[in-house]
Design a protein around this motif. Structure first.
Motif, short mmCIF file in Angstrom:
data_model
loop_
_atom_site.label_atom_id
_atom_site.label_comp_id
_atom_site.label_asym_id
_atom_site.label_seq_id
_atom_site.Cartn_x
_atom_site.Cartn_y
_atom_site.Cartn_z
N PHE A 1 -4.20 2.20 -7.99
CA PHE A 1 -3.56 1.17 -7.16
C PHE A 1 -4.63 0.40 -6.37
O PHE A 1 -4.61 -0.84 -6.33
CB PHE A 1 -2.57 1.84 -6.19
CG PHE A 1 -1.93 0.87 -5.23
CD1 PHE A 1 -0.91 0.02 -5.64
CD2 PHE A 1 -2.34 0.83 -3.90
CE1 PHE A 1 -0.32 -0.87 -4.76
CE2 PHE A 1 -1.75 -0.07 -3.00
CZ PHE A 1 -0.74 -0.91 -3.43
N ASP A 2 -5.55 1.11 -5.75
CA ASP A 2 -6.62 0.45 -4.98
C ASP A 2 -7.42 -0.50 -5.87
O ASP A 2 -7.77 -1.60 -5.47
CB ASP A 2 -7.60 1.49 -4.42
CG ASP A 2 -7.05 2.09 -3.15
OD1 ASP A 2 -6.03 1.58 -2.64
OD2 ASP A 2 -7.63 3.09 -2.68
N ARG B 1 1.87 2.05 -6.90
CA ARG B 1 1.13 3.21 -6.37
C ARG B 1 1.61 4.49 -7.06
O ARG B 1 0.83 5.35 -7.44
CB ARG B 1 1.35 3.29 -4.87
CG ARG B 1 0.34 4.16 -4.18
CD ARG B 1 0.57 4.22 -2.68
NE ARG B 1 -0.07 3.18 -1.93
CZ ARG B 1 0.57 2.26 -1.19
NH1 ARG B 1 1.87 2.25 -1.12
NH2 ARG B 1 -0.09 1.36 -0.51
N TRP C 1 -6.42 -1.93 -8.59
CA TRP C 1 -5.56 -3.05 -8.98
C TRP C 1 -5.57 -4.11 -7.86
O TRP C 1 -5.64 -5.30 -8.13
CB TRP C 1 -4.13 -2.54 -9.21
CG TRP C 1 -3.12 -3.59 -9.51
CD1 TRP C 1 -3.18 -4.52 -10.52
CD2 TRP C 1 -1.90 -3.85 -8.81
NE1 TRP C 1 -2.07 -5.32 -10.49
CE2 TRP C 1 -1.26 -4.93 -9.46
CE3 TRP C 1 -1.27 -3.26 -7.71
CZ2 TRP C 1 -0.04 -5.45 -9.03
CZ3 TRP C 1 -0.06 -3.76 -7.29
CH2 TRP C 1 0.55 -4.85 -7.94
N ARG C 2 -5.56 -3.64 -6.62
CA ARG C 2 -5.55 -4.56 -5.49
C ARG C 2 -6.93 -5.19 -5.28
O ARG C 2 -7.04 -6.31 -4.78
CB ARG C 2 -5.12 -3.82 -4.21
CG ARG C 2 -3.72 -3.26 -4.28
CD ARG C 2 -2.66 -4.35 -4.08
NE ARG C 2 -2.74 -4.92 -2.77
CZ ARG C 2 -2.69 -6.22 -2.50
NH1 ARG C 2 -2.59 -7.08 -3.48
NH2 ARG C 2 -2.77 -6.65 -1.27
N ASN C 3 -7.99 -4.45 -5.62
CA ASN C 3 -9.36 -4.96 -5.45
C ASN C 3 -10.11 -4.81 -6.77
O ASN C 3 -10.93 -3.91 -6.91
CB ASN C 3 -10.11 -4.15 -4.38
CG ASN C 3 -9.33 -4.08 -3.10
OD1 ASN C 3 -9.12 -5.09 -2.45
ND2 ASN C 3 -8.88 -2.89 -2.75
N TYR D 1 4.58 -2.68 -4.52
CA TYR D 1 3.38 -1.88 -4.21
C TYR D 1 3.70 -0.39 -4.34
O TYR D 1 2.92 0.37 -4.90
CB TYR D 1 2.87 -2.18 -2.80
CG TYR D 1 2.12 -3.48 -2.71
CD1 TYR D 1 1.91 -4.27 -3.83
CD2 TYR D 1 1.60 -3.92 -1.50
CE1 TYR D 1 1.23 -5.47 -3.75
CE2 TYR D 1 0.91 -5.12 -1.41
CZ TYR D 1 0.73 -5.89 -2.53
OH TYR D 1 0.05 -7.06 -2.46
N GLN E 1 7.75 -7.10 -1.81
CA GLN E 1 6.33 -6.80 -2.04
C GLN E 1 6.05 -5.31 -1.80
O GLN E 1 5.36 -4.67 -2.60
CB GLN E 1 5.48 -7.64 -1.09
CG GLN E 1 4.02 -7.33 -1.21
CD GLN E 1 3.22 -8.56 -1.51
OE1 GLN E 1 3.34 -9.55 -0.81
NE2 GLN E 1 2.44 -8.54 -2.53
#
Ligand code: FES
Length: 142
Positions: free
Chosen positions: A28-29, A20, A31-33, A16, A12
Protein backbone atom coordinates in the motif's frame (compact mmCIF):
# COMPACT_ATOMS: atom_id res chain seq x y z
CA UNK A 1 -17.06 20.43 4.85
CA UNK A 2 -20.13 20.00 2.67
CA UNK A 3 -21.88 16.72 2.05
CA UNK A 4 -20.17 16.00 -1.25
CA UNK A 5 -16.71 16.53 0.25
CA UNK A 6 -17.65 14.29 3.12
CA UNK A 7 -18.90 11.64 0.72
CA UNK A 8 -15.72 11.79 -1.37
CA UNK A 9 -13.58 11.66 1.72
CA UNK A 10 -15.33 8.57 2.94
CA UNK A 11 -15.10 7.00 -0.49
CA UNK A 12 -11.35 7.63 -0.60
CA UNK A 13 -10.93 6.16 2.86
CA UNK A 14 -12.82 3.08 1.77
CA UNK A 15 -10.66 2.66 -1.34
CA UNK A 16 -7.50 3.06 0.76
CA UNK A 17 -8.74 0.56 3.33
CA UNK A 18 -9.47 -1.95 0.60
CA UNK A 19 -6.10 -1.45 -1.06
CA UNK A 20 -4.31 -1.74 2.29
CA UNK A 21 -6.15 -4.95 2.99
CA UNK A 22 -5.41 -6.35 -0.48
CA UNK A 23 -1.71 -5.48 -0.75
CA UNK A 24 -0.64 -5.24 2.85
CA UNK A 25 0.95 -2.17 4.43
CA UNK A 26 4.20 -2.39 2.47
CA UNK A 27 2.48 -2.71 -0.90
CA UNK A 28 0.00 0.00 0.00
CA UNK A 29 2.78 2.45 0.92
CA UNK A 30 4.54 1.75 -2.36
CA UNK A 31 1.32 2.23 -4.29
CA UNK A 32 0.89 5.63 -2.66
CA UNK A 33 4.57 6.56 -3.19
CA UNK A 34 5.69 4.79 -6.34
CA UNK A 35 9.44 4.49 -6.71
CA UNK A 36 11.42 3.78 -9.88
CA UNK A 37 8.40 4.66 -12.06
CA UNK A 38 8.96 6.14 -15.50
CA UNK A 39 10.72 5.73 -18.79
CA UNK A 40 14.51 5.81 -18.89
CA UNK A 41 16.40 7.62 -21.64
CA UNK A 42 19.21 5.62 -23.30
CA UNK A 43 18.97 2.49 -21.16
CA UNK A 44 21.55 -0.30 -21.54
CA UNK A 45 18.70 -2.79 -21.41
CA UNK A 46 15.00 -2.63 -22.07
CA UNK A 47 12.44 -5.34 -21.43
CA UNK A 48 8.85 -5.27 -22.57
CA UNK A 49 6.34 -8.02 -21.95
CA UNK A 50 2.65 -8.23 -22.74
CA UNK A 51 0.98 -10.21 -19.99
CA UNK A 52 -1.82 -12.68 -20.59
CA UNK A 53 -4.06 -10.19 -18.76
CA UNK A 54 -3.51 -7.74 -21.65
CA UNK A 55 -1.33 -5.34 -19.64
CA UNK A 56 2.18 -4.40 -20.64
CA UNK A 57 5.18 -4.03 -18.36
CA UNK A 58 8.45 -2.38 -19.33
CA UNK A 59 11.70 -2.34 -17.37
CA UNK A 60 14.83 -0.32 -18.10
CA UNK A 61 18.35 -0.74 -16.74
CA UNK A 62 21.61 1.09 -16.77
CA UNK A 63 24.64 -1.02 -15.87
CA UNK A 64 27.97 -0.06 -14.42
CA UNK A 65 30.81 -2.52 -13.79
CA UNK A 66 28.48 -5.33 -14.82
CA UNK A 67 25.89 -4.46 -12.14
CA UNK A 68 22.54 -2.71 -12.34
CA UNK A 69 23.18 0.89 -11.44
CA UNK A 70 19.73 2.30 -12.19
CA UNK A 71 16.37 0.80 -13.00
CA UNK A 72 12.86 1.93 -13.75
CA UNK A 73 9.55 0.48 -14.87
CA UNK A 74 6.42 1.47 -16.72
CA UNK A 75 3.08 -0.31 -16.88
CA UNK A 76 -0.41 0.35 -18.11
CA UNK A 77 -1.74 -2.34 -15.78
CA UNK A 78 -3.51 -2.45 -12.45
CA UNK A 79 -2.32 -1.08 -9.11
CA UNK A 80 -0.70 -4.43 -8.32
CA UNK A 81 1.33 -4.31 -11.51
CA UNK A 82 2.71 -0.90 -10.54
CA UNK A 83 3.65 -2.16 -7.10
CA UNK A 84 5.15 -5.31 -8.64
CA UNK A 85 7.19 -3.28 -11.15
CA UNK A 86 8.49 -1.05 -8.42
CA UNK A 87 9.58 -3.85 -6.09
CA UNK A 88 10.96 -5.83 -9.01
CA UNK A 89 13.25 -2.94 -9.93
CA UNK A 90 14.25 -2.54 -6.30
CA UNK A 91 15.29 -6.20 -6.25
CA UNK A 92 17.58 -5.74 -9.25
CA UNK A 93 19.66 -2.82 -8.01
CA UNK A 94 23.33 -3.70 -7.63
CA UNK A 95 22.86 -7.16 -9.16
CA UNK A 96 24.97 -8.83 -11.84
CA UNK A 97 23.33 -10.40 -14.93
CA UNK A 98 23.78 -13.84 -13.33
CA UNK A 99 21.95 -12.69 -10.22
CA UNK A 100 19.19 -11.09 -12.30
CA UNK A 101 18.62 -14.41 -14.03
CA UNK A 102 17.70 -15.92 -10.65
CA UNK A 103 14.91 -13.43 -9.83
CA UNK A 104 11.49 -15.09 -9.97
CA UNK A 105 7.89 -13.97 -9.59
CA UNK A 106 7.92 -15.62 -6.17
CA UNK A 107 10.81 -13.36 -5.16
CA UNK A 108 8.89 -10.27 -6.26
CA UNK A 109 5.79 -11.48 -4.45
CA UNK A 110 7.77 -12.21 -1.30
CA UNK A 111 9.26 -8.72 -1.37
CA UNK A 112 5.83 -7.12 -1.63
CA UNK A 113 4.53 -9.40 1.08
CA UNK A 114 1.00 -9.75 -0.23
CA UNK A 115 -1.17 -9.34 -3.34
CA UNK A 116 -4.77 -10.33 -3.99
CA UNK A 117 -4.94 -13.88 -5.34
CA UNK A 118 -6.22 -12.78 -8.76
CA UNK A 119 -3.39 -10.25 -9.11
CA UNK A 120 -0.44 -12.39 -8.11
CA UNK A 121 0.36 -12.86 -11.78
CA UNK A 122 1.38 -9.18 -11.87
CA UNK A 123 4.47 -10.07 -9.80
CA UNK A 124 5.29 -12.80 -12.33
CA UNK A 125 4.83 -10.38 -15.20
CA UNK A 126 7.36 -8.07 -13.51
CA UNK A 127 9.86 -10.94 -13.10
CA UNK A 128 9.38 -11.95 -16.73
CA UNK A 129 10.06 -8.37 -17.78
CA UNK A 130 13.34 -8.40 -15.82
CA UNK A 131 14.30 -11.52 -17.79
CA UNK A 132 13.35 -9.83 -21.06
CA UNK A 133 15.55 -6.84 -20.19
CA UNK A 134 18.36 -9.23 -19.26
CA UNK A 135 18.09 -10.95 -22.66
CA UNK A 136 18.27 -7.54 -24.29
CA UNK A 137 21.41 -6.74 -22.28
CA UNK A 138 23.09 -10.03 -23.11
CA UNK A 139 22.29 -9.63 -26.81
CA UNK A 140 23.61 -6.10 -26.97
CA UNK A 141 26.77 -7.06 -25.07
CA UNK A 142 27.77 -9.48 -27.83
FE1 FES B 1 -2.48 -7.28 -15.59
FE2 FES B 1 -2.07 -6.71 -13.05
S1 FES B 1 -0.65 -6.73 -14.66
S2 FES B 1 -3.89 -7.37 -13.97
Amino acid sequence: MDKLDQFLDNLQEEIYDEAREAMGEKGFDRWRNPQFAGKMENPDAHGRVLGTCGDTMEIFFKFEDNRVKEGSYMTDGCASSGVSGSFAVELTLGKTPEELADITGEDVLKTIGKLPEEEKHCAFLAAQTIQDALTDYMNSAK
